[in-house]
Design a protein around this motif. Structure first.
Motif, PDB file in Angstrom:
ATOM      1  N   TYR A 126      -2.317 -14.891  19.220  1.00 33.05           N
ATOM      2  CA  TYR A 126      -1.551 -15.734  18.298  1.00 33.05           C
ATOM      3  C   TYR A 126      -0.051 -15.535  18.511  1.00 33.05           C
ATOM      4  O   TYR A 126       0.419 -14.426  18.775  1.00 33.05           O
ATOM      5  N   ARG A 127       0.692 -16.631  18.347  1.00 34.66           N
ATOM      6  CA  ARG A 127       2.151 -16.600  18.407  1.00 34.66           C
ATOM      7  C   ARG A 127       2.700 -17.521  17.316  1.00 34.66           C
ATOM      8  O   ARG A 127       1.997 -18.400  16.818  1.00 34.66           O
ATOM      9  N   VAL A 128       3.977 -17.320  16.961  1.00 32.73           N
ATOM     10  CA  VAL A 128       4.610 -18.172  15.956  1.00 32.73           C
ATOM     11  C   VAL A 128       5.889 -18.775  16.546  1.00 32.73           C
ATOM     12  O   VAL A 128       6.643 -18.096  17.250  1.00 32.73           O
ATOM     13  N   ILE A 129       6.117 -20.053  16.268  1.00 29.89           N
ATOM     14  CA  ILE A 129       7.245 -20.795  16.836  1.00 29.89           C
ATOM     15  C   ILE A 129       8.538 -20.413  16.110  1.00 29.89           C
ATOM     16  O   ILE A 129       8.563 -20.293  14.885  1.00 29.89           O
ATOM     17  N   ILE A 130       9.626 -20.253  16.874  1.00 29.83           N
ATOM     18  CA  ILE A 130      10.901 -19.802  16.300  1.00 29.83           C
ATOM     19  C   ILE A 130      12.014 -20.840  16.453  1.00 29.83           C
ATOM     20  O   ILE A 130      13.169 -20.541  16.169  1.00 29.83           O
ATOM     21  N   LYS A 131      11.676 -22.067  16.870  1.00 32.39           N
ATOM     22  CA  LYS A 131      12.666 -23.139  16.990  1.00 32.39           C
ATOM     23  C   LYS A 131      12.275 -24.291  16.068  1.00 32.39           C
ATOM     24  O   LYS A 131      11.096 -24.443  15.730  1.00 32.39           O
ATOM     25  N   PRO A 132      13.250 -25.125  15.635  1.00 36.45           N
ATOM     26  CA  PRO A 132      12.929 -26.204  14.684  1.00 36.45           C
ATOM     27  C   PRO A 132      11.803 -27.116  15.147  1.00 36.45           C
ATOM     28  O   PRO A 132      10.937 -27.494  14.359  1.00 36.45           O
ATOM     29  N   ALA A 133      11.801 -27.490  16.426  1.00 34.66           N
ATOM     30  CA  ALA A 133      10.732 -28.321  16.984  1.00 34.66           C
ATOM     31  C   ALA A 133      10.667 -28.063  18.485  1.00 34.66           C
ATOM     32  O   ALA A 133      11.697 -28.025  19.157  1.00 34.66           O
ATOM     33  N   VAL A 134       9.454 -27.890  18.989  1.00 38.21           N
ATOM     34  CA  VAL A 134       9.253 -27.579  20.406  1.00 38.21           C
ATOM     35  C   VAL A 134       8.262 -28.589  20.976  1.00 38.21           C
ATOM     36  O   VAL A 134       7.168 -28.780  20.434  1.00 38.21           O
ATOM     37  N   THR A 148       2.610 -33.593  22.061  1.00 36.64           N
ATOM     38  CA  THR A 148       2.994 -33.535  20.655  1.00 36.64           C
ATOM     39  C   THR A 148       4.190 -32.603  20.541  1.00 36.64           C
ATOM     40  O   THR A 148       4.812 -32.243  21.556  1.00 36.64           O
ATOM     41  N   GLN A 149       4.507 -32.192  19.330  1.00 38.06           N
ATOM     42  CA  GLN A 149       5.504 -31.158  19.085  1.00 38.06           C
ATOM     43  C   GLN A 149       4.936 -30.149  18.095  1.00 38.06           C
ATOM     44  O   GLN A 149       4.054 -30.478  17.292  1.00 38.06           O
ATOM     45  N   VAL A 150       5.424 -28.916  18.170  1.00 43.48           N
ATOM     46  CA  VAL A 150       5.086 -27.899  17.170  1.00 43.48           C
ATOM     47  C   VAL A 150       6.371 -27.514  16.449  1.00 43.48           C
ATOM     48  O   VAL A 150       7.458 -27.562  17.027  1.00 43.48           O
ATOM     49  N   LEU A 151       6.231 -27.139  15.183  1.00 43.38           N
ATOM     50  CA  LEU A 151       7.385 -26.938  14.316  1.00 43.38           C
ATOM     51  C   LEU A 151       7.651 -25.460  14.044  1.00 43.38           C
ATOM     52  O   LEU A 151       6.813 -24.594  14.305  1.00 43.38           O
ATOM     53  N   TYR A 152       8.810 -25.209  13.494  1.00 41.77           N
ATOM     54  CA  TYR A 152       9.253 -23.858  13.143  1.00 41.77           C
ATOM     55  C   TYR A 152       8.217 -23.156  12.266  1.00 41.77           C
ATOM     56  O   TYR A 152       7.655 -23.742  11.340  1.00 41.77           O
ATOM     57  N   ASN A 153       7.949 -21.907  12.587  1.00 48.50           N
ATOM     58  CA  ASN A 153       7.013 -21.054  11.843  1.00 48.50           C
ATOM     59  C   ASN A 153       5.575 -21.560  11.912  1.00 48.50           C
ATOM     60  O   ASN A 153       4.744 -21.226  11.071  1.00 48.50           O
ATOM     61  N   GLU A 154       5.264 -22.336  12.931  1.00 49.50           N
ATOM     62  CA  GLU A 154       3.890 -22.811  13.129  1.00 49.50           C
ATOM     63  C   GLU A 154       3.155 -21.852  14.060  1.00 49.50           C
ATOM     64  O   GLU A 154       3.701 -21.410  15.074  1.00 49.50           O
ATOM     65  N   ALA A 155       1.925 -21.538  13.707  1.00 49.20           N
ATOM     66  CA  ALA A 155       1.116 -20.629  14.519  1.00 49.20           C
ATOM     67  C   ALA A 155       0.437 -21.395  15.649  1.00 49.20           C
ATOM     68  O   ALA A 155      -0.105 -22.489  15.437  1.00 49.20           O
ATOM     69  N   PRO A 244      10.349 -15.916  10.859  1.00 48.31           N
ATOM     70  CA  PRO A 244       9.794 -15.209  12.021  1.00 48.31           C
ATOM     71  C   PRO A 244      10.717 -14.091  12.492  1.00 48.31           C
ATOM     72  O   PRO A 244      11.936 -14.246  12.518  1.00 48.31           O
ATOM     73  N   GLY A 245      10.117 -12.957  12.823  1.00 43.77           N
ATOM     74  CA  GLY A 245      10.901 -11.823  13.287  1.00 43.77           C
ATOM     75  C   GLY A 245      11.382 -10.906  12.189  1.00 43.77           C
ATOM     76  O   GLY A 245      12.120  -9.959  12.447  1.00 43.77           O
ATOM     77  N   GLY A 246      10.994 -11.174  10.931  1.00 46.59           N
ATOM     78  CA  GLY A 246      11.371 -10.294   9.832  1.00 46.59           C
ATOM     79  C   GLY A 246      12.650 -10.666   9.121  1.00 46.59           C
ATOM     80  O   GLY A 246      13.070  -9.959   8.200  1.00 46.59           O
ATOM     81  N   ASP A 247      13.301 -11.756   9.511  1.00 48.63           N
ATOM     82  CA  ASP A 247      14.541 -12.160   8.847  1.00 48.63           C
ATOM     83  C   ASP A 247      14.245 -12.796   7.489  1.00 48.63           C
ATOM     84  O   ASP A 247      13.119 -13.212   7.203  1.00 48.63           O
ATOM     85  N   ILE A 248      15.302 -12.877   6.675  1.00 45.21           N
ATOM     86  CA  ILE A 248      15.220 -13.481   5.346  1.00 45.21           C
ATOM     87  C   ILE A 248      16.183 -14.659   5.293  1.00 45.21           C
ATOM     88  O   ILE A 248      17.291 -14.597   5.818  1.00 45.21           O
ATOM     89  N   GLY A 249      15.759 -15.744   4.648  1.00 42.48           N
ATOM     90  CA  GLY A 249      16.628 -16.903   4.483  1.00 42.48           C
ATOM     91  C   GLY A 249      16.454 -17.500   3.098  1.00 42.48           C
ATOM     92  O   GLY A 249      15.599 -17.071   2.313  1.00 42.48           O
ATOM     93  N   TRP A 250      17.278 -18.502   2.799  1.00 48.80           N
ATOM     94  CA  TRP A 250      17.236 -19.172   1.496  1.00 48.80           C
ATOM     95  C   TRP A 250      17.220 -20.682   1.707  1.00 48.80           C
ATOM     96  O   TRP A 250      17.921 -21.201   2.578  1.00 48.80           O
ATOM     97  N   ILE A 251      16.413 -21.383   0.899  1.00 44.62           N
ATOM     98  CA  ILE A 251      16.393 -22.844   0.927  1.00 44.62           C
ATOM     99  C   ILE A 251      16.449 -23.370  -0.500  1.00 44.62           C
ATOM    100  O   ILE A 251      15.967 -22.724  -1.436  1.00 44.62           O
ATOM    101  N   GLY A 252      17.043 -24.548  -0.660  1.00 46.74           N
ATOM    102  CA  GLY A 252      17.054 -25.197  -1.962  1.00 46.74           C
ATOM    103  C   GLY A 252      15.670 -25.709  -2.319  1.00 46.74           C
ATOM    104  O   GLY A 252      14.851 -26.007  -1.448  1.00 46.74           O
ATOM    105  N   SER A 253      15.404 -25.830  -3.614  1.00 47.83           N
ATOM    106  CA  SER A 253      14.068 -26.214  -4.065  1.00 47.83           C
ATOM    107  C   SER A 253      13.815 -27.716  -3.998  1.00 47.83           C
ATOM    108  O   SER A 253      12.662 -28.148  -4.032  1.00 47.83           O
ATOM    109  N   SER A 254      14.868 -28.533  -3.900  1.00 47.90           N
ATOM    110  CA  SER A 254      14.653 -29.976  -3.803  1.00 47.90           C
ATOM    111  C   SER A 254      14.095 -30.314  -2.424  1.00 47.90           C
ATOM    112  O   SER A 254      14.493 -29.739  -1.414  1.00 47.90           O
ATOM    113  N   GLY A 255      13.162 -31.255  -2.383  1.00 50.41           N
ATOM    114  CA  GLY A 255      12.550 -31.611  -1.112  1.00 50.41           C
ATOM    115  C   GLY A 255      11.601 -30.559  -0.592  1.00 50.41           C
ATOM    116  O   GLY A 255      11.333 -30.496   0.611  1.00 50.41           O
TER     117      GLY A 255
END
Length: 409
Positions: A126-134, A148-155, A244-255
């Motif tokens: 198993y691997r996880v994608i680290i780019k917005p779209a691949v 097709t394409q695979v998305l960020y944080n997709e296994a 992915p990789g253990g980092d932390i981020g923040w996103i707004g709740s809208s959308g």
């Protein structure tokens, strides 16, 4: 006129003048010579009059008999106080959290109930994608067809370990295979293990910015529609997400759609699906693309249906086999297709412009957004846009099948 007496003598205290001591502090055991005391002595009077009291007769030692305040070591007391505070804090924040769960293990006290973690991604491939779209290519070459394409944080799953021209073969979660850039993934799967988190967050906007801080942060990356993230912290208007990789981020709740970590999004009505599709109008066209940076009609159908509760295949051919088939009905007078039977949200699959009416080969597809209005590729094949067709237009003669997945309100 000169004042009598010595000026320096006047500055001396009464204790200095009569006791002969330089210290301003008088000890009770030190005798003081009182002026005129000798005249008071008479025969039979106490011969010790005016002498220092012997404090030993009262059971007092020299220290207790003195009025001098002993010096205290302030630093020792301060050090003891600081040490006690540090021990208390260590007990509250470090020792108790480690000791109490063990003491109450197996009880029904909610605070100490340990959540069971069932790991999903235990296979070493198993691997996880680290780019917005691949992009996923049919061959290990960017000039080959895009699958097709695979998305960020997709296994995804590796198929073999050999890299060819900087590409490696993978399989998506829904079974599509192809080659992706071998620098676009990592093997740490902790960011997609559902039981490690409280919240599962599905991006329902065309994209969301992931920031370093809840406010006034810098951009880490973009998460495209249908990207799935997980987190444990929720505040007013923001989520903290584990990347992915253990980092932390923040996103707004809208959308963002918040669901249980092992749940799927609820199925909604066709108007929500259409609303999602319309956010991609005038996006750049990209064969089998999934994002506003490059989109295809089948790719948009795939991501927009996913965020609205229905999981479709990624390819046109597979999408055309599913859903409820809508029968083609024609006007009895002029034999034109009754356009009103194609409702918003329906997927329309078309043969090529120059293909015969008997051809069943799907050349392109469209999504109905309103009566007679369709989301489809522009004639120049550079963008995806809305097109309107009235009854009797040759567009309707190209229809092979119409499939319905979402019901109207």
């Amino acid at each position: 006129m000169k004042k009598s007496g010595n000026r320096d003598d006047q500055k001396r205290s009464i204790f200095e003048r009569y006791s002969g001591e330089a210290s301003p502090v008088r000890h009770v055991e030190t005798p003081v010579k009182i002026p005129g005391a000798d005249d008071l002595k008479t025969e039979g009077a106490d011969s010790n009059y005016g002498q220092a009291e012997d404090m030993r007769t009262w059971g007092l030692d020299a220290k207790q008999a003195s009025v001098r305040s002993p010096k205290r070591n302030v630093f020792i007391g301060l050090g003891i106080a600081v040490g006690v505070i540090i021990l208390m804090l260590a007990g509250i924040f470090f020792i108790l959290p480690r000791v109490l769960p063990g003491l109450f293990k197996g009880t029904n006290i909610e605070l100490f109930v340990q959540k069971q973690v069932n790991y999903v991604y235990t296979d070493p491939d198993y691997r996880v994608i680290i780019k917005p779209a691949v992009s996923v290519y049919q061959l290990p070459d960017v000039t080959s067809d895009r699958v097709t394409q695979v998305l960020y944080n997709e296994a995804v799953t590796l198929i073999g370990d050999d890299s060819v021209n900087g590409f490696i073969k993978i399989r998506t979660g829904d079974g599509m295979e192809g080659y992706i850039d071998d620098t676009s993934f990592i093997d740490d799967m902790s960011s997609v293990e559902p039981d490690l988190y409280k919240y599962k967050l599905v991006i329902s906007n065309p994209y969301k910015n992931i920031m370093t801080h809840a406010s006034n942060g810098t951009l880490i990356t973009k998460a495209m529609m249908n990207t799935t993230l997980y987190g444990n912290v929720k505040r007013d208007g923001v989520y903290q997400v584990n990347l992915p990789g253990g980092d932390i981020g923040w996103i707004g709740s809208s959308g963002v759609i918040e669901i249980g970590t092992r749940d799927k999004t609820d199925i909604v009505s066709s108007r929500y699906f259409v609303s999602s599709v319309l956010t991609f109008v005038n996006s750049m066209y990209l064969d089998d693309g999934l994002t506003m940076q490059g989109a295809s009609v089948n790719g948009i159908a795939y991501v927009c249906s996913s965020v609205n509760g229905i999981e479709l295949p990624r390819s046109m051919e597979e999408q055309a086999k599913l859903g409820t088939e809508i029968p083609m009905e024609y006007d009895a007078v002029n034999r034109n297709l009754i356009v009103e039977n194609i409702l918003p949200g329906d997927l329309v699959f078309l043969r090529g412009v120059n293909d015969s009416e008997q051809s069943t080969k799907i050349a392109e597809m469209a999504i109905c957004t309103d009566t007679g209005t369709f989301f489809m590729i522009s004639p120049a094949r550079t963008t995806v846009r809305l097109k309107q067709y009235g009854s009797g237009n040759s567009f309707y003669n190209r229809i092979i099948t119409v499939r319905r997945f979402f019901e109207a309100d």
